[in-house]
Design a protein around this motif. Structure first.
Motif, PDB file in Angstrom:
ATOM      1  N   ASP A 180       1.823  -4.499   3.509  1.00 56.48           N
ATOM      2  CA  ASP A 180       3.244  -3.909   3.319  1.00 56.48           C
ATOM      3  C   ASP A 180       3.961  -4.271   1.742  1.00 56.48           C
ATOM      4  O   ASP A 180       4.551  -3.365   1.411  1.00 56.48           O
ATOM      5  N   VAL A 181       3.516  -5.511   1.233  1.00 53.13           N
ATOM      6  CA  VAL A 181       3.987  -5.621  -0.061  1.00 53.13           C
ATOM      7  C   VAL A 181       3.341  -4.584  -1.034  1.00 53.13           C
ATOM      8  O   VAL A 181       4.284  -3.892  -1.803  1.00 53.13           O
ATOM      9  N   ASP A 182       2.157  -4.231  -1.036  1.00 53.05           N
ATOM     10  CA  ASP A 182       1.699  -3.308  -1.706  1.00 53.05           C
ATOM     11  C   ASP A 182       2.393  -2.155  -1.803  1.00 53.05           C
ATOM     12  O   ASP A 182       2.540  -1.146  -2.860  1.00 53.05           O
ATOM     13  N   ASP A 183       2.539  -1.416  -0.556  1.00 54.00           N
ATOM     14  CA  ASP A 183       3.086  -0.422  -0.149  1.00 54.00           C
ATOM     15  C   ASP A 183       4.707  -0.332  -0.871  1.00 54.00           C
ATOM     16  O   ASP A 183       5.097   0.601  -1.301  1.00 54.00           O
ATOM     17  N   TYR A 184       5.143  -1.508  -0.706  1.00 52.25           N
ATOM     18  CA  TYR A 184       6.751  -1.529  -1.386  1.00 52.25           C
ATOM     19  C   TYR A 184       6.585  -1.473  -2.845  1.00 52.25           C
ATOM     20  O   TYR A 184       7.244  -0.668  -3.379  1.00 52.25           O
TER      21      TYR A 184
ATOM     22  N   ARG B  28       6.007   2.312  -3.657  1.00 50.80           N
ATOM     23  CA  ARG B  28       7.044   3.193  -3.524  1.00 50.80           C
ATOM     24  C   ARG B  28       7.980   3.015  -4.702  1.00 50.80           C
ATOM     25  O   ARG B  28       8.575   3.848  -5.300  1.00 50.80           O
ATOM     26  N   HIS B  29       8.327   1.642  -5.206  1.00 50.15           N
ATOM     27  CA  HIS B  29       9.373   1.252  -6.117  1.00 50.15           C
ATOM     28  C   HIS B  29       8.968   1.331  -7.543  1.00 50.15           C
ATOM     29  O   HIS B  29       9.595   1.755  -8.523  1.00 50.15           O
ATOM     30  N   LEU B  30       7.614   1.194  -7.860  1.00 52.06           N
ATOM     31  CA  LEU B  30       6.958   1.250  -9.359  1.00 52.06           C
ATOM     32  C   LEU B  30       6.199   2.095  -9.650  1.00 52.06           C
ATOM     33  O   LEU B  30       5.907   2.626 -10.916  1.00 52.06           O
ATOM     34  N   ILE B  31       5.336   2.795  -8.497  1.00 45.33           N
ATOM     35  CA  ILE B  31       4.388   3.864  -9.011  1.00 45.33           C
ATOM     36  C   ILE B  31       4.714   5.172  -8.714  1.00 45.33           C
ATOM     37  O   ILE B  31       4.501   6.221  -9.306  1.00 45.33           O
ATOM     38  N   GLY B  32       5.030   5.333  -7.171  1.00 43.65           N
ATOM     39  CA  GLY B  32       5.379   6.513  -6.482  1.00 43.65           C
ATOM     40  C   GLY B  32       4.234   7.322  -5.981  1.00 43.65           C
ATOM     41  O   GLY B  32       3.043   6.961  -6.160  1.00 43.65           O
ATOM     42  N   ASP B  33       4.385   8.685  -5.704  1.00 46.86           N
ATOM     43  CA  ASP B  33       3.448   9.409  -5.017  1.00 46.86           C
ATOM     44  C   ASP B  33       2.919   9.948  -6.082  1.00 46.86           C
ATOM     45  O   ASP B  33       3.075  10.328  -7.286  1.00 46.86           O
ATOM     46  N   ASP B  34       1.576  10.336  -5.919  1.00 47.56           N
ATOM     47  CA  ASP B  34       0.442  10.704  -6.806  1.00 47.56           C
ATOM     48  C   ASP B  34      -0.361  11.612  -6.128  1.00 47.56           C
ATOM     49  O   ASP B  34      -1.630  11.315  -5.700  1.00 47.56           O
ATOM     50  N   LEU B  35      -0.234  13.030  -6.161  1.00 40.80           N
ATOM     51  CA  LEU B  35      -0.956  14.085  -5.610  1.00 40.80           C
ATOM     52  C   LEU B  35      -2.353  14.097  -6.175  1.00 40.80           C
ATOM     53  O   LEU B  35      -3.340  14.485  -5.042  1.00 40.80           O
ATOM     54  N   VAL B  36      -2.553  13.884  -7.204  1.00 35.21           N
ATOM     55  CA  VAL B  36      -3.920  13.993  -7.987  1.00 35.21           C
ATOM     56  C   VAL B  36      -4.750  12.828  -7.328  1.00 35.21           C
ATOM     57  O   VAL B  36      -5.996  12.822  -6.953  1.00 35.21           O
ATOM     58  N   LEU B  37      -4.121  11.555  -7.313  1.00 36.21           N
ATOM     59  CA  LEU B  37      -5.004  10.467  -6.783  1.00 36.21           C
ATOM     60  C   LEU B  37      -5.239  10.413  -5.383  1.00 36.21           C
ATOM     61  O   LEU B  37      -6.236  10.059  -5.029  1.00 36.21           O
ATOM     62  N   ASP B  38      -4.338  11.069  -4.605  1.00 35.71           N
ATOM     63  CA  ASP B  38      -4.397  10.987  -3.309  1.00 35.71           C
ATOM     64  C   ASP B  38      -5.539  12.306  -2.973  1.00 35.71           C
ATOM     65  O   ASP B  38      -6.397  11.974  -1.961  1.00 35.71           O
ATOM     66  N   ALA B  39      -5.721  13.197  -3.688  1.00 33.56           N
ATOM     67  CA  ALA B  39      -6.679  14.146  -3.708  1.00 33.56           C
ATOM     68  C   ALA B  39      -8.040  13.693  -3.766  1.00 33.56           C
ATOM     69  O   ALA B  39      -9.080  13.915  -3.241  1.00 33.56           O
ATOM     70  N   CYS B  40      -8.150  12.533  -4.971  1.00 38.75           N
ATOM     71  CA  CYS B  40      -9.230  12.074  -5.147  1.00 38.75           C
ATOM     72  C   CYS B  40      -9.983  11.180  -4.112  1.00 38.75           C
ATOM     73  O   CYS B  40     -10.928  11.546  -3.565  1.00 38.75           O
ATOM     74  N   LEU B  41      -9.120  10.389  -3.643  1.00 42.52           N
ATOM     75  CA  LEU B  41      -9.343   9.784  -2.197  1.00 42.52           C
ATOM     76  C   LEU B  41      -9.916  10.387  -1.199  1.00 42.52           C
ATOM     77  O   LEU B  41     -10.588  10.194  -0.547  1.00 42.52           O
TER      78      LEU B  41
ATOM     79  N   SER C 240      -7.149  -0.338  -5.427  1.00 40.46           N
ATOM     80  CA  SER C 240      -5.729  -0.035  -4.813  1.00 40.46           C
ATOM     81  C   SER C 240      -4.968   0.690  -5.858  1.00 40.46           C
ATOM     82  O   SER C 240      -5.069   0.660  -7.207  1.00 40.46           O
ATOM     83  N   PRO C 241      -3.839   1.559  -5.409  1.00 39.73           N
ATOM     84  CA  PRO C 241      -2.920   2.011  -6.631  1.00 39.73           C
ATOM     85  C   PRO C 241      -2.224   0.785  -7.473  1.00 39.73           C
ATOM     86  O   PRO C 241      -2.315   1.073  -8.533  1.00 39.73           O
ATOM     87  N   THR C 242      -2.072  -0.291  -6.988  1.00 37.85           N
ATOM     88  CA  THR C 242      -1.344  -1.142  -7.661  1.00 37.85           C
ATOM     89  C   THR C 242      -2.464  -1.701  -8.713  1.00 37.85           C
ATOM     90  O   THR C 242      -2.261  -1.910 -10.046  1.00 37.85           O
ATOM     91  N   GLN C 243      -3.626  -1.786  -8.463  1.00 36.44           N
ATOM     92  CA  GLN C 243      -4.706  -2.322  -9.283  1.00 36.44           C
ATOM     93  C   GLN C 243      -4.893  -1.331 -10.151  1.00 36.44           C
ATOM     94  O   GLN C 243      -5.085  -1.500 -11.452  1.00 36.44           O
ATOM     95  N   GLY C 244      -5.099  -0.033  -9.830  1.00 37.33           N
ATOM     96  CA  GLY C 244      -5.169   1.170 -10.851  1.00 37.33           C
ATOM     97  C   GLY C 244      -4.271   1.393 -11.921  1.00 37.33           C
ATOM     98  O   GLY C 244      -4.522   1.409 -12.968  1.00 37.33           O
ATOM     99  N   ARG C 245      -3.040   1.124 -11.432  1.00 37.24           N
ATOM    100  CA  ARG C 245      -1.868   1.077 -12.482  1.00 37.24           C
ATOM    101  C   ARG C 245      -1.998  -0.223 -13.361  1.00 37.24           C
ATOM    102  O   ARG C 245      -2.006   0.077 -14.707  1.00 37.24           O
TER     103      ARG C 245
END
Length: 225
Positions: free
Chosen positions: A10-14, A17-30, A44-49
């Motif tokens: 849940d914290v990762d999702d938070y 949402r606040h610091l990274i946002g949606d990323d259609l390219v990375l979503d498509a990759c997964l 994870s997205p937070t780790q990738g960033r």
């Protein structure tokens, strides 16, 4: 000790949402990785960033990745590169490499990424023999049994001041248990031993919790020869 907690995700999702946002390219990759049956072991997205920011922070122009999988982390890292930058990514499995190439091409980064297929120690030896330009940043997320060997190659292939990052170095606390039944623990412990009072690398490790449960990263900076 509790090994996982729903609030970690849940914290990762938070954070996303606040610091990274949606990323259609990375979503498509997964999505492509899942469709191809690749294991769901990407960062994870937070780790990738985090990887992207670390690479940008050291001004990386030449990045080495050991363990491509489907190209998710490679996309993050390639985004950190300047226009003339290059990422060399090593992958054992031809199927994974094919999926990664497709994902990286879809991300518009094919001109920055070279994927070398084969056993990593052999590929690393070939890079050394070819005397390529030394790397500014190295990310290792591959077979833990060879982590100490990858460390040796990474040091020889890196410039002074380069950053080294190894993933999955806590293993839900298993790293402190020499009798652990996790077959990946001995190689991880060997990495720590190799870096203990190492003459060329200043290192630390941080524990992480989140959507990837309890694990951590080891970070090092290569000193002058």
């Amino acid at each position: 000790m509790k090994k996982s907690d729903p609030s970690w995700s849940d914290v990762d999702d938070y954070i996303v949402r606040h610091l990274i946002g949606d990323d259609l390219v990375l979503d498509a990759c997964l999505t492509a990785n899942a469709r191809a049956g690749l294991p769901e072991i990407d960062v994870s997205p937070t780790q990738g960033r985090m990887l992207e920011l670390l690479a940008r922070g050291v001004g990386a122009n030449h990045i080495l990745e050991i363990g491509t999988l489907g190209g998710y982390s490679a996309i993050w890292l390639a985004r950190a590169l300047p226009d003339d930058g290059r990422l060399v990514s090593l992958e054992l499995e031809p199927q994974y490499a094919a999926v990664a190439r497709s994902n990286i091409d879809s991300a518009g980064l094919a001109d920055k990424v070279d994927i070398i297929v084969g056993e990593a120690t052999g590929s690393l030896a070939a890079l050394e023999a070819n005397k390529i330009a030394r790397f500014d940043f190295v990310f290792v997320d591959a077979d833990k049994e060879n982590y100490a060997t990858y460390l040796d190659h990474a040091i020889r292939l890196s410039r002074p001041g380069a950053m080294l990052v190894f993933d999955n170095v806590v293993r839900e606390g298993g790293v402190i248990d020499p009798a652990s039944s996790d077959p990946k623990v001995p190689g991880t412990r060997e990495l720590y031993s190799a870096l203990h009072n190492h003459p060329r690398v200043d290192a630390t490790a941080i524990q992480t919790v989140g959507s990837k449960k309890w694990d951590g990263f080891l970070l090092g900076i290569v000193r002058d020869d």
